[in-house]
Design an enzyme around this catalytic site. Structure first.
Site, PDB file in Angstrom:
ATOM      1  N   HIS A 464     -36.398  64.873 131.359  1.00 32.65           N
ATOM      2  CA  HIS A 464     -35.598  64.582 130.164  1.00 32.65           C
ATOM      3  C   HIS A 464     -34.251  65.308 130.233  1.00 32.65           C
ATOM      4  O   HIS A 464     -33.197  64.687 130.070  1.00 32.65           O
ATOM      5  CB  HIS A 464     -36.376  65.013 128.916  1.00 32.65           C
ATOM      6  CG  HIS A 464     -35.661  64.778 127.632  1.00 32.65           C
ATOM      7  ND1 HIS A 464     -35.974  63.730 126.786  1.00 32.65           N
ATOM      8  CD2 HIS A 464     -34.640  65.455 127.021  1.00 32.65           C
ATOM      9  CE1 HIS A 464     -35.179  63.774 125.727  1.00 32.65           C
ATOM     10  NE2 HIS A 464     -34.364  64.814 125.844  1.00 32.65           N
ATOM     11  N   GLU A 465     -34.287  66.605 130.465  1.00 31.87           N
ATOM     12  CA  GLU A 465     -33.043  67.368 130.485  1.00 31.87           C
ATOM     13  C   GLU A 465     -32.166  66.961 131.663  1.00 31.87           C
ATOM     14  O   GLU A 465     -30.932  66.949 131.551  1.00 31.87           O
ATOM     15  CB  GLU A 465     -33.336  68.872 130.521  1.00 31.87           C
ATOM     16  CG  GLU A 465     -34.083  69.386 129.306  1.00 31.87           C
ATOM     17  CD  GLU A 465     -33.449  68.984 127.982  1.00 31.87           C
ATOM     18  OE1 GLU A 465     -32.202  68.826 127.930  1.00 31.87           O
ATOM     19  OE2 GLU A 465     -34.185  68.811 126.993  1.00 31.87           O
ATOM     20  N   HIS A 468     -30.116  64.007 130.662  1.00 37.33           N
ATOM     21  CA  HIS A 468     -28.890  64.427 129.969  1.00 37.33           C
ATOM     22  C   HIS A 468     -27.847  64.891 130.977  1.00 37.33           C
ATOM     23  O   HIS A 468     -26.653  64.560 130.871  1.00 37.33           O
ATOM     24  CB  HIS A 468     -29.194  65.589 129.018  1.00 37.33           C
ATOM     25  CG  HIS A 468     -29.796  65.189 127.710  1.00 37.33           C
ATOM     26  ND1 HIS A 468     -29.238  64.220 126.899  1.00 37.33           N
ATOM     27  CD2 HIS A 468     -30.897  65.644 127.050  1.00 37.33           C
ATOM     28  CE1 HIS A 468     -29.970  64.100 125.796  1.00 37.33           C
ATOM     29  NE2 HIS A 468     -30.985  64.946 125.868  1.00 37.33           N
ATOM     30  N   HIS A 471     -26.045  62.108 132.711  1.00 37.61           N
ATOM     31  CA  HIS A 471     -25.060  61.471 131.834  1.00 37.61           C
ATOM     32  C   HIS A 471     -23.734  62.243 131.886  1.00 37.61           C
ATOM     33  O   HIS A 471     -22.655  61.652 131.868  1.00 37.61           O
ATOM     34  CB  HIS A 471     -25.608  61.436 130.411  1.00 37.61           C
ATOM     35  CG  HIS A 471     -25.008  60.378 129.549  1.00 37.61           C
ATOM     36  ND1 HIS A 471     -25.326  60.238 128.213  1.00 37.61           N
ATOM     37  CD2 HIS A 471     -24.118  59.396 129.805  1.00 37.61           C
ATOM     38  CE1 HIS A 471     -24.661  59.231 127.702  1.00 37.61           C
ATOM     39  NE2 HIS A 471     -23.920  58.700 128.645  1.00 37.61           N
TER      40      HIS A 471
END
Length: 683
Positions: A464-465, A468, A471
C-alpha cells in the site's frame, strides 16, 4: 559552520542535522521566498514570477521536510524545533494565500490569449492556484481576513498538539510481567518482542506496549482475558479523560477548538460547513453525494456484518465458553473462528514472509509492471540504523529514490505513511528527481539472527505505502504544483496504494514474496489455498467499521458550529447505532486518537478510502482480464495514472484508463459481497 538545512543537496544530510539548526534555516528560507516574490511581482509572468517563486518555495519545502519527518520518526529533541518551524511555515503559507498581488498574476495569466496554448501541467497549476487562493481567503476583508489567517495558524498548532498527545499517551502506558503464564497464547515472535522491550528498559521478563505490533498480538492471541481487557482499555482510551492515564494527555479541548475553527473558516468563505469547504478540492460534488454513497453502502453491508457477528457469537458461546463477547474479545475470538474454519492464522503465515524476501518480491512486481528496477544504496546517511535507502532506475537511468523505515520503535509515530523529501520539477540546474519517505511500524527482528517476519496484513501495508510512493516517484510532470501527488484530488490519492495491494493476493506474486525464513521452502499449496479462502473472512464487519469512521468524520464536519466533546461522543454513538455490529467499551474514546482527521489531511475526507477502493478494484479488474503482468496494461496505468500526477482531473484520467466511468462490481466481487448493487459514484 554553514547550516546544512540551507542549500540542500538532493538528499538531506541526516548525519549532520541538529535541532538548533531548524529555526534559523526556516527563517532564512522564508525570507528568501518573500524576496523572490517581491522581485517577481515587479515583472508578472510565468517565467519571471511563478517559476522563480516555485524554486524558492521548493527550497523551503525541502528544508522543512526532514524536520517534520524527524519529529514523526524520532520525536524527542525534534518536537520543539518542529513546532517552532511549523508556526513559521504556516504563517508564510497563510500570508501567501492572501496575497492579492500574486493572485492578480494568476488571474492575468489565466486570462491571457496564450494561456490555452500552454502545456497542460502549467495550465492546471494556474487553475488550482486560483482555486487555492479562493480557499485561502484572498477575497476576505478586514477582520474576516485577519481571523482567517489567525485560525490557519492556530489550526496548525492544534493538529501538532493532537498528534503529540496521541504519541505521548501511547508511550506512557506499559504492562510488565515476569510470569510467562500470563502471556499464554502469544506467538513466539510477540514474546521475543516483549522480552526485547523489557530489556530496553532494563527490566527482566516481558513488557507489553501500545505500539501496533504489541497491541495487536495481545488482542489477537492472548488467552488471558484480563490482560486483553487491560491492554484494550488503555489503547481505546488514549489521549482522553478516561482510562489509565485519564486527563493526562486529553485531546477533548483540542478537538473542540479544531472543529470550531474549521467551521469558522468555512463560514468566512461563505460555505455552510467545513465538509463543503473540504469537498471544494475533491472529486465529490457535494455533501449529499458523499452521504448517499456512505449510507447506501452501510445499509447493504450491515446485514452481512450482522450475520458474521452472530456467527462469531455462536462460536464464542459454543466453543470458547464466552456467553457474552466484549470488545476486548472480538479479535481473539475471530482468530479462533478463523483457525477452526480455515485452519490458518497470520502467525502460521509469518515464517513464510521474512521482510527482506517480501521487499525483494515487491521490487520484482514493480519491475514487471512498470519497467523500473530498485537498487539499495548503503552510502546514503539515514536517521536510524534500521532505515534503508533505494534508487529507482529505468533503462539504467536513475529516476527517483526513497527511504524505507520499516520497524516500530519507541517515540516513533504509529501507523504507516508516505511523505515527500522533494518533488520532481525542472530547476535552473536541471531536473530534480522525486524522493520519498516510506514509513511502517512492522515487528522488528527478534534477538539473534532471526529476521523480521511479517504477517500478510503487514505485507499488504508495505505494498500500500509503496503504491503511494510510486505515485510520487514515477510522475513525469515537471511543475511542482501538479507533480506526483500534488494537485491530485484527495478522494483519488488512495487509488495507486490500494491498487497495488491487489497483487498481494495473487498466487504468482505470493510465490515471489514468500519463502520460509529458515528452510527457504515455498509457501505450501495447502497454506496458500487456506489463505486465499480466508481472504474475505469477516469482510462485511471490516466494511462497516470503515464506514463508521467515514460517516463519523463526514457528519462531524457537516456541523455548522463545531461540536463539544460531549456532542462529538453523541454523534459517534449515533453513527455506531446506524452501522456498528460489535460491542463498544464504555471507555472507548476512538475520536481522541483519530489522527487521520484531527492531525492529518483526511478531515471530511476519510470516505476517500472507500471511494478509492472502488477505483482500485475496478482498475485491477482490467489486469484480471488482460493478465496481472500484462505489459501493455501496466504501461497504460503507468502513463495514464501514475505519470500524470495532478496535471489532469482524476475522474478523467481513470475514465481514459478504464474506458468508462468507475463502477462497484469489482469491489463487491473482491469483497465476497458481489450480490449488492449500489449507486456509488460520489461525483
Amino acid at each position: 559552520m554553514s547550516n546544512p538545512l540551507l542549500n540542500l543537496p538532493l538528499l538531506p544530510p541526516f548525519d549532520r542535522l541538529q535541532p538548533e539548526q531548524v529555526e534559523p534555516a526556516i527563517a532564512e528560507s522564508i525570507e528568501h521566498c518573500r524576496q523572490q516574490l517581491a522581485a517577481g511581482l515587479a515583472d508578472p509572468g510565468w517565467d519571471s514570477t511563478l517559476a522563480p517563486l516555485e524554486q524558492a518555495q521548493d527550497q523551503l519545502n525541502r528544508a522543512f521536510s526532514p524536520i517534520s519527518h524527524l519529529n514523526s520518526v524520532l520525536s524527542g529533541p525534534w518536537r520543539a524545533p518542529y513546532e517552532a518551524a511549523l508556526a513559521q511555515v504556516t504563517a508564510y503559507w497563510t500570508e501567501l494565500g492572501q496575497n492579492r498581488d500574486l493572485y492578480g498574476v494568476y488571474q492575468q495569466l489565466a486570462q491571457s490569449p496564450e494561456f490555452a496554448a500552454w502545456p497542460q501541467p502549467r495550465r492546471k497549476a494556474v487553475e488550482l492556484g486560483l482555486r487555492d487562493f479562493d480557499l485561502s481567503g484572498v477575497g476576505l476583508e478586514g477582520e474576516a481576513r485577519d481571523a482567517f489567517a489567525a485560525n490557519s495558524r492556530r489550526l496548525a498548532e492544534l493538529s501538532s498538539q493532537f498528534a503529540n498527545n496521541v504519541l505521548d499517551a501511547t508511550n506512557a502506558w506499559t504492562w510488565h510481567t515476569e510470569n510467562e503464564t500470563e502471556l499464554v497464547g502469544l506467538p513466539q515472535t510477540a514474546l521475543a518482542a516483549a522480552k526485547a522491550a523489557a530489556e530496553a528498559k532494563d527490566l527482566t521478563g516481558w513488557l507489553i506496549t501500545l505500539d501496533g505490533p504489541s497491541y495487536l498480538a495481545v488482542m489477537t492471541h492472548a488467552d488471558n482475558r484480563a490482560l486483553r481487557q487491560q491492554v484494550h482499555t488503555a489503547f481505546i482510551s488514549r489521549a482522553s479523560e478516561t482510562g489509565p492515564n485519564a486527563g493526562e494527555f486529553d485531546n477533548s479541548a483540542v478537538m473542540e477548538e479544531i472543529l470550531t475553527l474549521r467551521a469558522e473558516q468555512a463560514r468566512l468563505l461563505g460555505m455552510a460547513n467545513y465538509a463543503e469547504l473540504s469537498l471544494a478540492s475533491k472529486m465529490a460534488q457535494d455533501n449529499a453525494r458523499v452521504l448517499e454513497f456512505l449510507n447506501d453502502l452501510a445499509a447493504r453491508a450491515k446485514p452481512a456484518a450482522e450475520r458474521e457477528f452472530a456467527e462469531l457469537q455462536d462460536f464464542a458461546r459454543g466453543k470458547l465458553g464466552l456467553d457474552e463477547l466484549r470488545s476486548w474479545d472480538i479479535a481473539w475470538a475471530a482468530e479462533k473462528l478463523k483457525q477452526e474454519r480455515y485452519a490458518i492464522s497470520q502467525e502460521e503465515l509469518r515464517p513464510y514472509f521474512p521482510y527482506e524476501k517480501v521487499l525483494a518480491g515487491l521490487f520484482t512486481v514493480v519491475e514487471k509492471l512498470f519497467d523500473v528496477s530498485v537498487q539499495r544504496d548503503d552510502t546514503v546517511p539515514t536517521w536510524h540504523r534500521d532505515v534503508q535507502y533505494f534508487w529507482l532506475y529505468r533503462n539504467g537511468e536513475r529516476i527517483a529514490g526513497f527511504y524505507l523505515d520499516p520497524f516500530a520503535r519507541e517515540k516513533k509515530r504509529g501507523g504507516a505513511w508516505m511523505d515527500t523529501v522533494c518533488v520532481r520539477r525542472q530547476t535552473p540546474e536541471g531536473l530534480q528527481l522525486p524522493v520519498a519517505y516510506l514509513v511502517c511500524n512492522f515487528s522488528p527482528p527478534a534477538a539473534g539472527d532471526a529476521p523480521s517476519l511479517l504477517t500478510h496484513y503487514e505485507v499488504t501495508t508495505l505494498f500500500h505505502e509503496f503504491g503511494h510512493g510510486l505515485h510520487h516517484m514515477l510522475t513525469q510532470i515537471d511543475v511542482a504544483a501538479v507533480s506526483g501527488i500534488n494537485g491530485v484530488a484527495w478522494d483519488a490519492v488512495e487509488l495507486p496504494s490500494q491498487f497495488l495491494e491487489n497483487w498481494c493476493w495473487e498466487p504468482e506474486v505470493i510465490a515471489m514474496i514468500s519463502a520460509h525464513y529458515q528452510s527457504g521452502e515455498a509457501l505450501p499449496r495447502e497454506l496458500l489455498d487456506k489463505m486465499l479462502a480466508a481472504k474475505n473472512f469477516q469482510s462485511a464487519m471490516f466494511t462497516v467499521r470503515q464506514l463508521e469512521f467515514a460517516l463519523f468524520d463526514f457528519r462531524l464536519h457537516c456541523c455548522e458550529q463545531g461540536a463539544s466533546a460531549a456532542e462529538i461522543q453523541q454523534l459517534l454513538d449515533e453513527v455506531r447505532g446506524q452501522v456498528a455490529v460489535v460491542p463498544i467499551a464504555d471507555e472507548n474514546r476512538f475520536q481522541h486518537g483519530f489522527n487521520h482527521i484531527f492531525a492529518g489531511g483526511y478531515a471530511a475526507g476519510y470516505y476517500s478510502y472507500k471511494w478509492a477502493e472502488v477505483l482500485s478494484a475496478d482498475a485491477f479488474s482490467l489486469f484480471e482480464e488482460q493478465g496481472i503482468f500484462d505489459r501493455a496494461t501496466g504501461n497504460k496505468f503507468l502513463h495514464g495514472i501514475l505519470e500524470q500526477g495532478g496535471s489532469r482531473d482524476a475522474l478523467e484520467l481513470f475514465t481514459e484508463f478504464r474506458g468508462r466511468e468507475p463502477n462497484i462490481d469489482a469491489l463487491l466481487r473482491h469483497s465476497g459481497i458481489e450480490q449488492l448493487e449500489l449507486n456509488i459514484n460520489p461525483g
